[in-house]
Scaffold this active site. Structure first.
Site, PDB file in Angstrom:
ATOM      1  N   ALA A  10       0.841  -1.207   0.000  1.00  0.00           N
ATOM      2  CA  ALA A  10       0.000   0.000   0.000  1.00  0.00           C
ATOM      3  C   ALA A  10       0.870   1.249   0.000  1.00  0.00           C
ATOM      4  CB  ALA A  10      -0.934  -0.026   1.213  1.00  0.00           C
ATOM      5  N   HIS A 175      13.113  -4.354 -18.235  1.00  0.00           N
ATOM      6  CA  HIS A 175      12.831  -3.042 -17.643  1.00  0.00           C
ATOM      7  C   HIS A 175      14.115  -2.568 -16.971  1.00  0.00           C
ATOM      8  CE1 HIS A 175      10.567   0.200 -15.979  1.00  0.00           C
ATOM      9  NE2 HIS A 175      10.658  -0.217 -14.741  1.00  0.00           N
TER      10      HIS A 175
END
Ligand code: TXD
Length: 308
Positions: A10, A175
């Protein structure tokens, strides 16, 4: 029944994503973090934005994996972000431990979910999740290409003073520093940019795209990018949950495609209700093929570091 999406972590990317998902109003969302009370607090705050924006998505913050049970999609963002001067690759050992443990718990409670990996180093963490979960490759997809391509499109649109909507592009590969913005196939309203921008300027834009994450890390001083990363995940979730079958660059497990075997790397993929529904093989030039292979070698090195 509403769909259920879990977001693990979160932090900046995770919570920004949950807010965007809630605004879509197509699923209930569970936001998990190990920090006590923090996900509960953020979830309550977002829930109270519902009456203003008019969404009914139920948002639950939790420190218990049991609350994630039977999720359709699980997005994993937990881990440590890069610090200034730190490469994505430095992160590998630190995040390996977290992702292995998180994946185990996710799979225990949602054995049929589709996992979208976000944590860096992205390609290696997707490979780790595949290995720990035992899932088929169509249910583990990494997010990087949509973001890297969005960065490339932003810079091209700025250069030519045109709408970002008119710029189409693909960034392939890992990436990391070896990613491969395919300038040959980048177009503005159908016109190849190689006809619009001098070659040496394109090369500068390609390099800025490769350094796109680091540029933001340096500016922020602490933490890394999260607005563009979270909407990039959102586009992938949209395509899966709404079975839109959009084609976008994703980090997927190649088994022979592009001449690469048993490795996660970014290539164009079709996303739908089943997850990864098709890998699109575009014809690459000899030079592009060599660069993609180089990028794959860099990812393979990282996978070796993890010892899986
Ligand atoms: O293109 C991409 N794939 C990326 C990846 C784009 C942007 C960010 N990228 C990576 O995502 C970044 O390098 C990190 O590895 C992750 C998450 O980035 P974010 O900016 O959201 O990091 P934060 O704000 O530090 O949030 C991480 C949260 C934080 O709240 C921790 O408490 C939590 O992860 N965390 C955990 N949650 C659950 N379980 C465990 N074990 C755990 N450990 C930490």
């Amino acid at each position: 029944m509403r769909s259920k999406i879990t977001v693990i972590g979160a932090g900046f990317v995770g919570s920004t994503l949950v807010q965007r998902l809630a605004e879509r109003d197509y699923a209930d969302i569970v936001m998990f973090d190990i920090v006590p009370n923090m996900p509960q607090g953020k979830a309550l705050d977002m829930l109270q934005a519902g009456p203003v924006l008019g969404y009914d998505s139920l948002i639950t913050g939790t420190n218990e994996y049991a609350d994630t049970v039977n999720s359709d999609i699980v997005v994993i963002t937990s881990g440590l972000p890069r610090k200034p001067g730190m490469s994505r690759d430095d992160l590998v050992k630190k995040n390996q431990e977290i992702i292995a443990q998180v994946t185990e718990q996710v799979v225990k409670y949602s054995p049929n979910c589709i996992i979208i990996m976000v944590t860096n180093p992205l390609d290696a963490m997707a490979q780790l999740a595949l290995s720990v979960s035992g899932f088929p490759r169509d249910r583990i997809i990494g997010m990087a290409g949509v973001l890297d391509t969005a960065r490339f499109r932003t810079f091209i649109a700025q250069e030519l003073n045109v709408s970002v909507r008119d710029v189409q592009a693909y960034v392939l590969g890992g990436h990391g520093d070896t990613m491969l913005p395919l300038s040959r196939m980048c177009t503005v309203a159908g016109v190849p940019i190689v006809q619009l921008i001098p070659a040496e300027r394109i090369e500068q834009i390609v390099q800025r795209t490769r350094d796109g994450g680091a540029e933001i890390v340096k500016l922020l001083g602490t933490g890394s990018a999260y607005f563009a990363p979270s909407v990039s995940v959102l586009q992938m979730v949209d395509s899966i949950l709404l079975d839109k079958k959009m084609i976008m660059p994703c980090t997927v497990y190649l088994q022979g495609e592009y001449g690469i075997n048993n490795l996660f790397i970014g290539v164009p993929a079709k996303l739908g209700a089943k997850g990864l529904e098709q890998i699109i093989e575009i014809e690459l030039s000899e030079h592009e093929r060599t660069l993609l292979q180089k990028s794959a070698d860099a990812v393979r090195e990282l996978v070796k570091v993890m010892g899986i």
